[in-house]
Design an enzyme around this catalytic site. Structure first.
Site, PDB file in Angstrom:
ATOM      1  N   CYS A 168       0.834  -1.209   0.000  1.00  0.00           N
ATOM      2  CA  CYS A 168       0.000   0.000   0.000  1.00  0.00           C
ATOM      3  C   CYS A 168       0.870   1.261   0.000  1.00  0.00           C
ATOM      4  O   CYS A 168       0.551   2.253  -0.668  1.00  0.00           O
ATOM      5  CB  CYS A 168      -0.921   0.014   1.219  1.00  0.00           C
TER       6      CYS A 168
HETATM    7  C1  BEZ Z   1       0.576  -4.759   1.867  1.00  0.00           C
HETATM    8  O1  BEZ Z   1       0.199  -3.628   1.606  1.00  0.00           O
HETATM    9  O2  BEZ Z   1       1.740  -5.091   1.684  1.00  0.00           O
HETATM   10  C2  BEZ Z   1      -0.377  -5.793   2.398  1.00  0.00           C
HETATM   11  C3  BEZ Z   1      -1.492  -5.389   3.122  1.00  0.00           C
HETATM   12  C4  BEZ Z   1      -2.372  -6.358   3.619  1.00  0.00           C
HETATM   13  C5  BEZ Z   1      -2.112  -7.704   3.382  1.00  0.00           C
HETATM   14  C6  BEZ Z   1      -1.007  -8.072   2.624  1.00  0.00           C
HETATM   15  C7  BEZ Z   1      -0.135  -7.112   2.129  1.00  0.00           C
END
Ligand code: BEZ
Length: 219
Positions: A46
């Protein structure tokens, strides 16, 4: 779960954001909008995505699209996280608003829930959903990715370019199309009408069926 999809009007929800309280339709106004959810603040993928969105903001602005981020965390968390996002993607400034959605109502209404991702209390988390919304507030295109797969912002730009071209001319964009490449004339346009609409000319592909439906032109 409500299934907001192409052709539906985006619900005119009142949203609390890092830029204050507003209704989604007021925010879109006469523009296009790209509304994108992400699973959570202070998570790796994110952080890369929101930074890239900020880096692409000028491209989206040139295409007449406003940006709106959405996650289930609160506004204080978003504001703290923005510092990390800006540090990770050098030169980027997160100028678009990010909604808070602590009870998960917004992601439910916008069909952005990931049924496989839950927080520590079992509350559903957002998927990587992205809706491109037209000035008429209707969904024109949607992307739906799981938390494990970061989106490709070049693809979002490409789809915006295609949508805007198809809105202006009676054309569609073929596989792997990029701006500047030939487009195809919509199937509902007769050859006679195509000659009037595309005075620059068009090329019909000779196919075994002899049906003249694959016609390329430049617009
Ligand atoms: C991420 O942004 O890396 C992420 C967020 C939630 C679950 C898995 C990855």
């Amino acid at each position: 779960m409500p299934g907001l999809t192409i052709g539906d009007t985006v619900p005119n929800l009142e949203v609390e954001t890092t830029h204050g309280l507003f209704k989604i339709h007021d925010y879109v106004g006469d523009n296009w909008a790209i509304m994108f959810s992400h699973p959570g603040d202070f998570t790796p993928v994110c952080t890369t995505e929101l930074g890239m969105m900020a880096a692409y903001a000028e491209k989206f602005d040139k295409l007449g699209a406003k940006l709106l981020g959405i996650s289930c965390d609160d506004l204080q968390s978003h504001n703290d996280w923005i510092k990390d996002i800006e540090a990770y993607t050098p030169g980027c400034k997160v100028k678009y608003p990010i909604c808070g959605d602590r009870n998960g109502e917004i992601i439910k209404q916008l069909n952005m829930v990931d049924p496989d991702e839950k927080d520590a209390n079992g509350k559903p988390l957002p998927s990587r959903a992205l809706h491109i919304v037209g000035p008429n507030k209707k969904v024109k295109a949607s992307f739906l990715y799981p938390a494990s797969t970061g989106r490709n912002m070049d693809e979002v730009v490409r789809v915006m370019e295609s949508l805007k071209k198809a809105e202006k001319h009676r054309i569609a964009t073929p596989v792997n199309w990029k701006p500047g490449e030939p487009v195809v004339i919509s199937p509902g346009v007769s050859n006679e009408r195509a000659k009037e609409m595309f005075p620059q000319g068009f090329k019909t592909v000779d196919l075994p069926s002899k049906k003249e439906y694959l016609r390329f032109t430049n617009v």
